[in-house]
Design an enzyme around this catalytic site. Structure first.
Site, PDB file in Angstrom:
ATOM      1  N   ARG A  78      -2.775  -0.572   4.780  1.00  0.00           N
ATOM      2  CA  ARG A  78      -3.142   0.682   4.115  1.00  0.00           C
ATOM      3  C   ARG A  78      -2.253   1.823   4.629  1.00  0.00           C
ATOM      4  NH1 ARG A  78      -7.877   0.478   7.979  1.00  0.00           N
ATOM      5  NH2 ARG A  78      -7.874   2.420   9.169  1.00  0.00           N
ATOM      6  N   ASN A  79      -1.147   1.455   5.265  1.00  0.00           N
ATOM      7  CA  ASN A  79      -0.250   2.445   5.849  1.00  0.00           C
ATOM      8  C   ASN A  79       1.204   2.104   5.553  1.00  0.00           C
ATOM      9  OD1 ASN A  79      -2.090   4.201   7.425  1.00  0.00           O
ATOM     10  ND2 ASN A  79      -2.532   2.306   8.543  1.00  0.00           N
TER      11      ASN A  79
END
Length: 380
Positions: free
Chosen positions: A191-192
């Site tokens: 998610r990064n």
């Protein structure tokens, strides 16, 4: 072998397909969020196989109490539609409900039952806490009191949206894996934007497997996380510049981040099995938030699910050691933290906010440039 191509069966044995064409004129309609609309599309495409719709009460209560569906198949995150009492009554009377979101009408829900649920018990079971500072708990406590269960039929996809450029269905990914002649496929959930340590972790898995499937999660996230556009462009840039083209694939998973730690690690694994992946990387504090989960809880939970067909690959955190002159981890490196090039998400955000670049041993300069070029790289 599941429906479609691939070297691993879909979860439950059959890849679900709820895509159809039906007349929806004159139907009672109900509006849902974009994130819920994404999950309905994920159900229709088989990403959430074996689910064919929103959980019925028996399945919901089994997921909450055992982390499994009523038929004992592993399932840890309830996929549900919550409504108020009046809407629940109306839906039950109507039977078939047309779902709509910001992009318009998109699916039919065949209502089978409506039921109430215990929010505190649900939060504790899924997130391991009832602390409303946890984003998942806060969301659970804000839900309406009734849940609606029933199968869905997906009738219309959203119009072209740049954010969907890399979205793929399991039928598409399985065909791509087959065309590439990959037998062992390692999924990487993120998610990064990528740190170099994440890149090295993925490339380490490539030394013993055919391909890596980089699958960023695109959807609602908490304040301070990176925005979707930055995540996608960062990985596309990294893969273009640093990955072997015949050994890597980028596709986006459009769903809301739950921050459910170990329970979400199982959920992430199931979805990647449905895509056709044979393995998934589970790192330190996978899907965690704050200090709610012990660092290796997301790895330890797999001992409760020996019947999962996708295999987890457990990695300790990677970092660059200035003494070893290599990317390594605690299992291979004897040196102290003073030699390690690593950075927390909070410190990384602070650097970027100040217009400063992290070390090249932390993040590739091309990735840093993508972040710096975006006017608002973080979720408000």
């Amino acid at each position: 072998m599941s429906q479609g191509t691939g070297s691993i069966r879909a979860h439950g044995g059959k890849l679900v397909n709820r895509i159809t064409q039906k007349n929806t004129s004159g139907m009672y309609s109900f509006s849902v969020s974009d994130d819920l609309a994404n999950d309905v599309e994920n159900i229709a495409d088989g990403i959430l196989s074996p689910l064919e719709g929103f959980l019925l009460q028996d399945d919901f209560e089994s997921v909450i109490s055992k982390g499994r569906l009523a038929n004992n198949l592993p399932w840890t995150i309830p996929i549900v539609l919550d409504v108020d009492r009046e809407t629940a009554t109306k839906m039950k009377e109507t039977g078939d409900v047309l779902l709509k979101a910001r992009h318009g009408e998109f699916a039919i829900l065949h209502v089978e039952e409506t039921y109430t649920f215990d929010k505190e018990k649900t939060a504790k079971a899924v997130y391991g806490t009832t602390d409303t500072n946890h984003p998942g708990v806060a969301k659970t406590f804000s839900m309406n009191e009734f849940l609606v269960g029933g199968k869905i039929d997906y009738v219309k996809r959203p119009s072209d949206d740049p954010i969907r450029k890399y979205r793929m269905s399991p039928l598409q990914t399985r065909k791509s894996f087959q065309d590439a002649n990959w037998k062992s496929i390692v999924a990487f959930q993120t998610r990064n934007p990528p740190h170099v340590a994440h890149e090295m972790l993925q490339k380490t898995s490539l030394t013993t497997h055919d391909g890596v499937f980089v699958n960023p999660l695109i959807g609602k996230k908490k304040s301070g996380d990176f925005v979707d556009e930055v995540i996608i462009k960062s990985y596309a840039t990294l893969i273009e510049n640093y990955y072997p083209k015949n050994r890597s694939m980028l596709a986006t998973l459009h769903t809301e981040m739950q921050y459910a730690g170990p329970k979400e690690a199982i959920h992430h694994s199931i979805m990647r099995q449905n895509y056709g992946c044979t393995h998934i990387i589970i790192g330190r504090d996978h899907a965690g938030v704050g200090k709610y989960y012990s660092p290796f809880a997301a790895q330890e939970i797999f001992s409760d699910y020996p019947d999962l067909e996708i295999e987890p690959i457990f990695f300790p955190a990677f970092y660059y050691c200035r003494k070893c002159l290599a990317f390594t981890n605690e299992r291979a490196c004897p040196h102290g933290e003073e030699f390690r090039e690593q950075i927390s998400g909070t410190k990384l955000r602070a650097l970027i906010d100040e217009g400063k670049s992290p070390s090249e041993f932390i993040m590739r300069p091309e990735v840093v440039q993508v972040i710096m070029n975006h006017k608002k790289p973080f979720v408000d």
